[in-house]
Motif scaffolding. Structure first.
Motif, PDB file in Angstrom:
ATOM      1  N   THR A 118      55.629   6.591 -39.218  1.00  0.00           N
ATOM      2  CA  THR A 118      56.995   6.518 -39.744  1.00  0.00           C
ATOM      3  C   THR A 118      57.406   5.049 -39.767  1.00  0.00           C
ATOM      4  N   PRO A 120      59.617   1.881 -39.975  1.00  0.00           N
ATOM      5  CA  PRO A 120      61.045   1.611 -39.720  1.00  0.00           C
ATOM      6  C   PRO A 120      61.745   1.090 -40.979  1.00  0.00           C
ATOM      7  N   LYS A 121      63.054   1.166 -40.976  1.00  0.00           N
ATOM      8  CA  LYS A 121      63.831   0.571 -42.058  1.00  0.00           C
ATOM      9  C   LYS A 121      63.737  -0.950 -41.965  1.00  0.00           C
ATOM     10  N   SER A 122      63.931  -1.611 -43.084  1.00  0.00           N
ATOM     11  CA  SER A 122      63.751  -3.063 -43.147  1.00  0.00           C
ATOM     12  C   SER A 122      64.596  -3.807 -42.122  1.00  0.00           C
ATOM     13  N   GLU A 123      65.831  -3.333 -41.877  1.00  0.00           N
ATOM     14  CA  GLU A 123      66.730  -4.044 -40.977  1.00  0.00           C
ATOM     15  C   GLU A 123      66.554  -3.673 -39.506  1.00  0.00           C
ATOM     16  N   ASP A 124      65.604  -2.781 -39.193  1.00  0.00           N
ATOM     17  CA  ASP A 124      65.397  -2.324 -37.814  1.00  0.00           C
ATOM     18  C   ASP A 124      64.443  -3.272 -37.088  1.00  0.00           C
ATOM     19  N   TRP A 128      60.540  -2.428 -35.783  1.00  0.00           N
ATOM     20  CA  TRP A 128      59.351  -3.068 -36.341  1.00  0.00           C
ATOM     21  C   TRP A 128      58.508  -3.747 -35.263  1.00  0.00           C
ATOM     22  N   THR A 173      61.131  -6.833 -47.198  1.00  0.00           N
ATOM     23  CA  THR A 173      60.658  -6.271 -45.928  1.00  0.00           C
ATOM     24  C   THR A 173      59.592  -7.156 -45.309  1.00  0.00           C
ATOM     25  N   SER A 176      61.355 -10.031 -43.736  1.00  0.00           N
ATOM     26  CA  SER A 176      62.118  -9.607 -42.553  1.00  0.00           C
ATOM     27  C   SER A 176      61.196  -9.371 -41.363  1.00  0.00           C
TER      28      SER A 176
END
Length: 263
Positions: A118, A120-124, A128, A173, A176
């Protein structure tokens, strides 16, 4: 404002006296161009000649923090400086990896991820870090209990940068996650898990570099040189990995002032 001040603030357009109605009220919105210009003149006349800023003296008691970073990399320990031939070979290998990744990106992006993956979202940021490094490295645990019957627990050891994973990451991403890992590396030691992800993210980084990515990879190369200089045991494998990242940043991404020069 004094008339003499107009010499310091010359008029851009000549404005003569405006013929206004006797009932002109400067407090209401202007109805004609003449009323507008007259209102501007009135407001300008009310401006003080000197303006003094109100400064809170309590804020001056705090000592400002100034961050100064060196422009180049620290030299490699004696006997560990990579040769030009080695650096050229690494750049050639890296270029081939990037070409292969770009050629087959759509194929790998279409592959289904395993059920335990799964992303993670880019801002997490924390998500990450755990995803890439695993709980063992992220939490700085020396070792986790092994359980051969359960197989590899990637949540504990970190997910490798598989092509099916990195091919799904857009440039925002990639940048980031690179920033998250470089930030983590700024205060932590270098690990194989970190090295694999840094290499993969650099391979996904598009040229020409955006200013943010340009700054990040220079920061990464400097940090690698700092860790390399402090490497007490002179672990050949680790020094070689640090040399590789510095080489790619300096030679492939054209940051030549950071390059290792043979001694």
């Amino acid at each position: 404002m004094e008339p003499g001040m107009e010499e310091l603030m010359p008029r851009l357009l000549p404005v003569g006296d405006c013929d206004l109605a006797e009932d002109f009220d400067p407090t209401v919105p202007p109805r004609t161009p003449q009323e507008y210009l007259k209102r501007v003149q009135i407001e300008a006349a009310r401006c003080p000649d000197v303006v003094v800023a109100q400064i809170d003296p309590r804020k001056l008691k705090k000592k400002p923090t100034v961050n100064i970073s060196i422009s180049g990399c620290q030299p490699a320990p004696e006997g560990y400086s990579p040769t030009i031939k080695w650096q050229q070979q690494q750049v050639a290998n890296f270029s081939a990896v990037r070409q292969s990744l770009n050629k087959h990106r759509n194929h790998w992006r279409s592959q289904h991820l395993d059920s335990n993956v799964t992303m993670p979202k880019s801002e997490d940021e924390e998500g990450w870090k755990k995803f890439c490094l695993g709980e063992r490295v992220y939490s700085e645990i020396e070792a986790l209990p092994d359980n051969e019957n359960l197989g590899i627990d990637y949540m504990k050891v970190g997910f490798p940068p598989l092509l099916s994973i990195v091919s799904r990451m857009n440039q925002a991403t990639v940048t980031s996650v690179l920033e998250y890992l470089i930030s983590w590396f700024g205060e932590k030691k270098f690990t194989p898990e970190l090295g694999r992800w840094l290499y993969a993210l650099l391979a996904c980084l598009e040229k020409p570099l955006l200013p943010e990515a340009h700054s990040l990879i220079r920061q990464l190369a400097r940090r690698c040189s700092e860790v390399r200089a402090l490497e007490e045991s002179k672990n050949e494998e680790q020094v070689s990995a640090l040399n590789l990242i510095i080489c790619l940043v300096s030679r492939y991404f054209d940051q030549r002032d950071l390059a290792d020069e043979p001694s």
